[in-house]
Design a protein around this motif. Structure first.
Motif, PDB file in Angstrom:
ATOM      1  N   PRO A  10      36.966  27.519  70.591  1.00 60.61           N
ATOM      2  CA  PRO A  10      38.902  28.662  70.954  1.00 60.61           C
ATOM      3  C   PRO A  10      39.008  29.645  71.145  1.00 60.61           C
ATOM      4  CG  PRO A  10      37.829  27.562  68.631  1.00 60.61           C
ATOM      5  CD  PRO A  10      37.064  27.786  70.076  1.00 60.61           C
ATOM      6  N   GLY A  11      40.467  29.654  71.843  1.00 61.23           N
ATOM      7  CA  GLY A  11      41.175  30.869  72.306  1.00 61.23           C
ATOM      8  C   GLY A  11      41.204  31.943  71.211  1.00 61.23           C
ATOM      9  N   LYS A  12      41.048  33.146  71.644  1.00 60.60           N
ATOM     10  CA  LYS A  12      41.011  33.953  70.591  1.00 60.60           C
ATOM     11  C   LYS A  12      40.095  33.360  69.231  1.00 60.60           C
ATOM     12  CE  LYS A  12      45.645  36.348  71.769  1.00 60.60           C
ATOM     13  NZ  LYS A  12      47.258  35.865  71.658  1.00 60.60           N
ATOM     14  N   GLU A  24      32.797  35.240  72.022  1.00 56.32           N
ATOM     15  CA  GLU A  24      34.267  36.061  71.505  1.00 56.32           C
ATOM     16  C   GLU A  24      35.292  35.623  72.834  1.00 56.32           C
ATOM     17  OE1 GLU A  24      36.562  39.628  70.432  1.00 56.32           O
ATOM     18  OE2 GLU A  24      34.142  39.841  70.791  1.00 56.32           O
ATOM     19  N   SER A  25      35.858  34.825  72.205  1.00 58.53           N
ATOM     20  CA  SER A  25      36.730  34.017  73.696  1.00 58.53           C
ATOM     21  C   SER A  25      37.921  35.092  74.244  1.00 58.53           C
ATOM     22  CB  SER A  25      37.175  32.500  73.265  1.00 58.53           C
ATOM     23  OG  SER A  25      38.626  32.219  74.190  1.00 58.53           O
ATOM     24  N   LYS A  26      38.164  35.475  75.590  1.00 56.00           N
ATOM     25  CA  LYS A  26      39.456  36.148  75.744  1.00 56.00           C
ATOM     26  C   LYS A  26      40.308  35.912  76.691  1.00 56.00           C
ATOM     27  CE  LYS A  26      37.342  39.875  73.975  1.00 56.00           C
ATOM     28  NZ  LYS A  26      38.039  41.040  73.220  1.00 56.00           N
ATOM     29  N   LEU A  27      41.150  35.820  76.570  1.00 50.36           N
ATOM     30  CA  LEU A  27      42.640  35.171  77.000  1.00 50.36           C
ATOM     31  C   LEU A  27      42.926  35.790  78.126  1.00 50.36           C
ATOM     32  CD1 LEU A  27      45.170  34.227  73.660  1.00 50.36           C
ATOM     33  CD2 LEU A  27      44.078  32.527  76.049  1.00 50.36           C
ATOM     34  N   PRO A  28      43.174  35.237  78.917  1.00 51.57           N
ATOM     35  CA  PRO A  28      43.291  35.990  80.516  1.00 51.57           C
ATOM     36  C   PRO A  28      45.085  36.437  80.243  1.00 51.57           C
ATOM     37  CG  PRO A  28      43.080  33.936  81.189  1.00 51.57           C
ATOM     38  CD  PRO A  28      42.384  33.973  79.709  1.00 51.57           C
ATOM     39  N   ARG A  45      47.722  29.623  75.427  1.00 49.40           N
ATOM     40  CA  ARG A  45      46.564  28.865  74.166  1.00 49.40           C
ATOM     41  C   ARG A  45      46.150  28.757  75.642  1.00 49.40           C
ATOM     42  NH1 ARG A  45      44.489  25.759  72.555  1.00 49.40           N
ATOM     43  NH2 ARG A  45      43.063  25.679  70.042  1.00 49.40           N
ATOM     44  N   MET A  46      45.126  29.246  75.030  1.00 49.38           N
ATOM     45  CA  MET A  46      43.813  29.429  76.609  1.00 49.38           C
ATOM     46  C   MET A  46      43.146  27.566  75.438  1.00 49.38           C
ATOM     47  SD  MET A  46      40.341  31.054  77.735  1.00 49.38           S
ATOM     48  CE  MET A  46      39.266  30.506  78.373  1.00 49.38           C
TER      49      MET A  46
END
Length: 201
Positions: free
Chosen positions: A16-18, A89-93, A98-99
């Motif tokens: 998931p995102g973040k 680790e997810s990173k959001l642009p 929400r990604m």
């Protein structure tokens, strides 16, 4: 044995995102570890995959790190028996909402699985049967090493249990001696007290 040397299936999960997800595995010392990973955004997503990958040991030493990882390979050789951790680790642009969940596929191999027997066959000019025998030989050696390690751990655990049992025995004897001594002292003390009060002769 033939089932053990079969191809291993990669691990896949949603990121998931973040979010941060880690996979841990114990690996023996002097073992070759290779891996391939691929991170992809779900179909129809306007943003591409964005995640960081970091592989560390229990002491926090970084064995492999990649920012904005999408697809790649890694390889390292372990120096000691340890617990290794691969974290995504997810990173959001910047400037987006929400990604959507990203799909992470990780194919991590070690020991016999990590060896490229096709390359070994080309370099040493081995026949297919010789390659298979080499693979079985390496697998047998790996199994023997695993049993040797388990035997060593069993001996260490047995020594620890025996040491603990001895300490518990001595502590129990010491506690009993203290209780007997305290009870004896109480009897004599109360006897003197009652004699001083002339309650007994």
């Amino acid at each position: 044995l033939l089932l053990l040397v079969g191809p291993a299936r990669p691990i896949s999960f949603q990121l998931p995102g973040k979010a941060r997800k880690c996979l841990r595995e114990e690996i023996h010392r002097d073992t070759l570890v290779t891996g391939e990973y691929e991170i992809s955004a779900p179909p129809g997503s306007s943003t591409g995959p964005s995640a960081n990958l970091k592989i560390t040991d229990s002491a926090g030493h970084i064995l492999y790190a990649k920012e904005d990882a999408t697809k790649g390979k890694f390889a390292f050789t372990t120096e000691d028996y340890d617990m290794f951790e691969a974290c995504f680790e997810s990173k959001l642009p910047v400037g987006t909402g929400r990604m959507p969940d990203q799909l992470v596929v990780l194919d991590m191999k070690h020991g016999v699985e990590a060896k490229n027997y096709e390359e070994i066959a080309k370099v040493e000019k081995l026949k297919p049967l010789e390659v298979e025998l080499r693979r079985l030989e390496d697998l047998s050696e790996s199994i023997v090493n695993d049993f040797a390690y388990m035997k060593k751990r069993e001996e260490e655990m047995r020594d620890t249990n025996e040491s603990t049992n001895t300490r518990v025995l001595y502590f129990s004897i010491f506690s009993m001696c203290c209780l007997i001594g305290l009870a004896t002292w109480q009897v004599f003390y109360l006897r003197r007290f009652f004699k001083a009060k002339k309650l007994i002769e």
